[in-house]
Motif scaffolding. Structure first.
Motif, PDB file in Angstrom:
ATOM      1  N   GLN A   1     -12.201  -9.192  -5.600  1.00 25.05           N
ATOM      2  CA  GLN A   1     -11.424  -9.319  -6.820  1.00 25.05           C
ATOM      3  C   GLN A   1     -10.141 -10.112  -6.572  1.00 25.05           C
ATOM      4  O   GLN A   1      -9.746 -10.927  -7.390  1.00 25.05           O
ATOM      5  CB  GLN A   1     -11.072  -7.910  -7.318  1.00 25.05           C
ATOM      6  N   THR A   2      -9.529  -9.877  -5.418  1.00 24.45           N
ATOM      7  CA  THR A   2      -8.319 -10.626  -5.092  1.00 24.45           C
ATOM      8  C   THR A   2      -8.610 -12.102  -4.891  1.00 24.45           C
ATOM      9  O   THR A   2      -7.871 -12.980  -5.350  1.00 24.45           O
ATOM     10  CB  THR A   2      -7.674 -10.046  -3.808  1.00 24.45           C
TER      11      THR A   2
ATOM     12  N   GLN B   1     -12.337  -4.907  -3.548  1.00 19.81           N
ATOM     13  CA  GLN B   1     -10.948  -5.297  -3.772  1.00 19.81           C
ATOM     14  C   GLN B   1     -10.661  -6.685  -3.228  1.00 19.81           C
ATOM     15  O   GLN B   1      -9.939  -7.472  -3.843  1.00 19.81           O
ATOM     16  CB  GLN B   1     -10.015  -4.272  -3.121  1.00 19.81           C
ATOM     17  N   GLN B   2     -11.245  -6.992  -2.076  1.00 21.01           N
ATOM     18  CA  GLN B   2     -11.044  -8.318  -1.494  1.00 21.01           C
ATOM     19  C   GLN B   2     -11.664  -9.399  -2.370  1.00 21.01           C
ATOM     20  O   GLN B   2     -11.080 -10.472  -2.573  1.00 21.01           O
ATOM     21  CB  GLN B   2     -11.631  -8.352  -0.089  1.00 21.01           C
TER      22      GLN B   2
ATOM     23  N   ARG C   1     -15.579   3.628   1.554  1.00 27.78           N
ATOM     24  CA  ARG C   1     -14.294   2.962   1.763  1.00 27.78           C
ATOM     25  C   ARG C   1     -14.481   1.481   2.074  1.00 27.78           C
ATOM     26  O   ARG C   1     -13.729   0.621   1.582  1.00 27.78           O
ATOM     27  CB  ARG C   1     -13.535   3.647   2.894  1.00 27.78           C
TER      28      ARG C   1
ATOM     29  N   VAL D   1     -15.459  -0.292  -1.149  1.00 32.37           N
ATOM     30  CA  VAL D   1     -14.293  -0.442  -2.042  1.00 32.37           C
ATOM     31  C   VAL D   1     -13.373  -1.543  -1.527  1.00 32.37           C
ATOM     32  O   VAL D   1     -12.838  -2.354  -2.298  1.00 32.37           O
ATOM     33  CB  VAL D   1     -13.537   0.896  -2.166  1.00 32.37           C
ATOM     34  N   ALA D   2     -13.183  -1.581  -0.205  1.00 30.06           N
ATOM     35  CA  ALA D   2     -12.338  -2.619   0.374  1.00 30.06           C
ATOM     36  C   ALA D   2     -12.925  -4.010   0.119  1.00 30.06           C
ATOM     37  O   ALA D   2     -12.186  -4.970  -0.181  1.00 30.06           O
ATOM     38  CB  ALA D   2     -12.169  -2.373   1.870  1.00 30.06           C
TER      39      ALA D   2
END
Length: 235
Positions: free
Chosen positions: A226-227, A223-224, A216, A219-220
């Motif tokens: 990618q953002t 995602q961060q 997790r 993945v977080a």
């Protein structure tokens, strides 16, 4: 324990209140002493498991006195134990959940309670029914108790047997209850003797949860990233 205490107090009251025949009175006396040994074993187990043994004795000293065999006049002290357990049940709304979470201890207590009730009810009933029968062979308290133990265990030696219709009806009920009771005992013993990997499962679950937590977090982070990368691109 509350039900067993009620049973012993009832036996004592019956002996002191009613003019029972010698064999019935002897049977009640022996049953009371037998239950005393069960209560003493329960109290002794609690004492050995207690972290603060002095506090345990401070709370249960009167229960020990009331459970000494062959001292009938001390049985009334169990009324305090009954009141204490009743008050405890009132303040335990999640009692059913507690019993389910300790199913092995609950099963042991249930089996012991059922056996005691079967012995008390069976031996008392069969003695009253068969001792007055002209051709009956269960005449004494010892005969009634012996026959009840043999019948509940489904051994059936055949040295004593009921001759009346009601006596045979009682025998059929004891046999059916005995089969179920000893089946529960057999299953309980199998669960104790079978190897358990509860600790290994707990360790495995701990590592699995740790790996899930790490995934997790990764993945977080992705995602961060990618953002962040998307926000830096020119329009």
């Amino acid at each position: 324990m509350m039900i067993l205490s009620l049973v012993t107090i009832t036996l004592v009251l019956l002996r002191m209140t009613f003019d029972l025949d010698q064999e019935t009175s002897t049977l009640f006396y022996n049953l009371d002493n037998s239950i005393c040994y069960v209560l003493l074993a329960h109290l002794s187990y609690g004492f050995l498991k207690a972290d603060d043994k002095k506090q345990y004795l401070k709370i249960h000293w009167i229960d020990f006195l009331a459970s000494i065999p062959m001292t009938e006049h001390l049985r009334y002290a169990r009324l305090l134990q009954i009141v204490r357990i009743a008050r405890l049940l009132q303040h335990k709304p999640n009692l059913l959940h507690h019993l389910k979470s300790h199913y092995q201890e609950t099963t042991i207590a249930s089996v012991i309670l059922l056996l005691v009730i079967l012995l008390v009810a069976g031996s008392t009933t069969i003695l009253m029914l068969e001792s007055t029968a002209p051709d009956g062979n269960i005449k004494t308290a010892g005969d009634a108790f012996w026959w009840t133990v043999v019948t509940v265990s489904t051994v059936g030696y055949g040295d004593h047997y009921p001759v009346t219709e009601w006596g045979r009806t009682v025998a059929m009920g004891l046999i059916v209850c005995g089969v179920g009771t000893f089946a529960a005992v057999t299953g309980l013993m199998a669960s104790f003797l079978a190897p358990t990997n509860k600790y290994e499962n707990e360790v495995h679950n701990y590592h699995l949860l740790h790996e899930i937590q790490q995934l997790r977090e990764e993945v977080a982070k992705l995602q961060q990233q990618q953002t962040t990368g998307s926000s830096k691109k020119p329009d």
